[in-house]
Design an enzyme around this catalytic site. Structure first.
Site, PDB file in Angstrom:
ATOM      1  N   GLU A 160      44.742  36.596  50.626  1.00 27.55           N
ATOM      2  CA  GLU A 160      43.374  36.382  50.165  1.00 27.55           C
ATOM      3  C   GLU A 160      43.220  36.758  48.698  1.00 27.55           C
ATOM      4  OE1 GLU A 160      38.938  37.525  51.749  1.00 27.55           O
ATOM      5  OE2 GLU A 160      40.223  39.166  51.071  1.00 27.55           O
TER       6      GLU A 160
ATOM      7  N   TRP B 177      38.541  33.216  56.566  1.00 23.80           N
ATOM      8  CA  TRP B 177      37.383  32.530  55.982  1.00 23.80           C
ATOM      9  C   TRP B 177      36.994  31.278  56.777  1.00 23.80           C
ATOM     10  CZ3 TRP B 177      34.217  33.547  51.749  1.00 23.80           C
ATOM     11  CH2 TRP B 177      34.552  34.674  50.983  1.00 23.80           C
TER      12      TRP B 177
ATOM     13  N   TYR C  94      34.405  33.649  45.150  1.00 21.57           N
ATOM     14  CA  TYR C  94      35.083  34.580  44.253  1.00 21.57           C
ATOM     15  C   TYR C  94      36.061  33.939  43.270  1.00 21.57           C
ATOM     16  CZ  TYR C  94      33.138  37.891  47.573  1.00 21.57           C
ATOM     17  OH  TYR C  94      32.279  38.596  48.369  1.00 21.57           O
TER      18      TYR C  94
ATOM     19  N   CYS D 244      29.700  39.174  48.467  1.00 21.90           N
ATOM     20  CA  CYS D 244      29.346  40.524  48.930  1.00 21.90           C
ATOM     21  C   CYS D 244      29.836  41.565  47.926  1.00 21.90           C
ATOM     22  CB  CYS D 244      29.949  40.790  50.304  1.00 21.90           C
ATOM     23  SG  CYS D 244      29.222  39.800  51.617  1.00 21.90           S
TER      24      CYS D 244
ATOM     25  N   ARG E 238      27.319  44.567  47.511  1.00 17.49           N
ATOM     26  CA  ARG E 238      25.914  44.529  47.929  1.00 17.49           C
ATOM     27  C   ARG E 238      25.757  44.746  49.423  1.00 17.49           C
ATOM     28  NH1 ARG E 238      24.654  40.028  50.790  1.00 17.49           N
ATOM     29  NH2 ARG E 238      26.097  38.293  50.620  1.00 17.49           N
TER      30      ARG E 238
ATOM     31  N   ASP F 160      30.342  44.895  55.971  1.00 17.87           N
ATOM     32  CA  ASP F 160      30.618  45.017  57.398  1.00 17.87           C
ATOM     33  C   ASP F 160      31.630  46.149  57.549  1.00 17.87           C
ATOM     34  OD1 ASP F 160      31.787  44.791  59.927  1.00 17.87           O
ATOM     35  OD2 ASP F 160      31.941  42.612  59.880  1.00 17.87           O
TER      36      ASP F 160
END
Length: 333
Positions: A75, A97, A161, A215, A235, A238
């Site tokens: 990733e 994803w 991203y 996030c 922000r 999980d």
């Protein structure tokens, strides 16, 4: 060093790294507020939480449950390539994803299979539906890998991203490679207070431009005494499924940038806005908290002669990773 001194040092290492994460889990279980959320699952949530990890004392990959490092590597390298299509991830057997582009496909006019509304929750509650969901997801992945046109239409996550890190679009129509820029700035102006990469572009957080608004929205580097530290502002996190990945991913990024700039590693500091435990992860968290921490692994990067952008998955390895078994939990979509 005496046996007692060694044990004290080992405990100190654990306390400065994995314990920081476990303490956050305990805090949220004890003090978290019950909140609704976009997925309809429900959470225990706290606002404004910070953890610190000393990267010189082991790589912060959790040992109280197995965290698949190969997924973290692929990733992060996907981000660094500036890629936003899950096709690269699927080629490396990385499925983390998939749910977001799958949702776009099953909600489109091109989809003709069984109703997949609220597939995340329904697949947990209905075994027959779960089998249907798995069948449709497998078909989706096969088409992404085999059909370039389909992958372009439904495999791309939009301006997430990789796009923001490597190809930010300015209001003047120019593009900015933030990663290359921050590496240059670390090398030439290490005392700068502007060593920042941002993924939060207000124009790009709508569903038609990004499958999921970032996030982890901003990170900043800091150089002192020949060591590179990184602070992430996230922000939303999980805590059970996502945060362990984020900790390891940004620790790895700090190592890679430090190598590129000829520096040692310092700290990774993780600041979270809404840190939440989904209500269907509470038992999993309790299981994890019942386990004893083990020594952290060490990271090896073989990139001699390579830039950070040429590193391959096999160039990054761990030594001494001996975690407790994996704990399964559903993804809230």
């Amino acid at each position: 060093m005496s046996r007692n001194s060694f044990r004290e040092n080992e405990v100190s290492v654990l306390e400065t790294n994995e314990k920081a994460y476990l303490d956050m889990c305990r805090y949220i279980l004890e003090h978290g507020a019950h909140k609704g959320d976009r997925t309809g699952t429900g959470t225990l949530s706290t606002f404004g939480y910070q953890m610190r990890f000393d990267l010189s004392k082991g790589f912060p990959l959790l040992t109280t449950k197995q965290v698949p490092f190969r997924l973290i590597k692929s990733e992060l390298l996907w981000f660094l390539k500036g890629d936003t299509n899950i096709r690269y991830l699927l080629k490396h057997n990385n499925n983390i994803w998939n749910e977001w582009p799958f949702k776009q496909w099953v909600e489109s006019d091109d989809y003709t299979g069984p109703d997949m509304t609220n597939f995340g929750l329904r697949s947990q509650q209905d075994d027959d539906f779960h089998e249907q969901y798995k069948e449709q997801m497998n078909r989706f992945k096969e088409r992404i890998l085999e059909d370039g046109t389909f992958a372009d239409t439904y495999g791309d996550l939009g301006n997430v991203y990789g796009k923001q890190w490597r190809n930010w679009e300015s209001s003047q129509g120019h593009t900015i490679d933030q990663i290359k820029q921050v590496i240059h700035d670390i090398k030439t102006s290490p005392d700068s207070r502007r060593l920042i990469v941002s993924a939060w572009n207000p124009e790009d957080i709508t569903p038609d431009r990004a499958a999921l608004p970032p996030c982890h929205i901003l990170f900043q580097f800091y150089v002192v005494n020949g060591k590179l530290s990184c602070q992430l502002y996230q922000r939303s996190g999980d805590v059970f499924l996502g945060i362990p990945f984020n900790i390891a991913s940004y620790a790895l990024l700090t190592h890679l940038i430090a190598e590129e700039c000829g520096l040692e590693v310092g700290e990774f500091i993780h600041t979270i806005g809404d840190a939440h435990i989904y209500t269907n992860h509470i038992e999993q968290i309790k299981t994890q908290l019942s386990r004893e921490m083990r020594p952290l692994p060490s990271l090896k990067i073989e990139k001699e002669g390579k830039s950070i952008f040429d590193v391959e998955i096999e160039d990054i390895t761990l030594d001494g990773y001996d975690p407790h078994p994996r704990i399964k939990a559903p993804v809230a979509v």
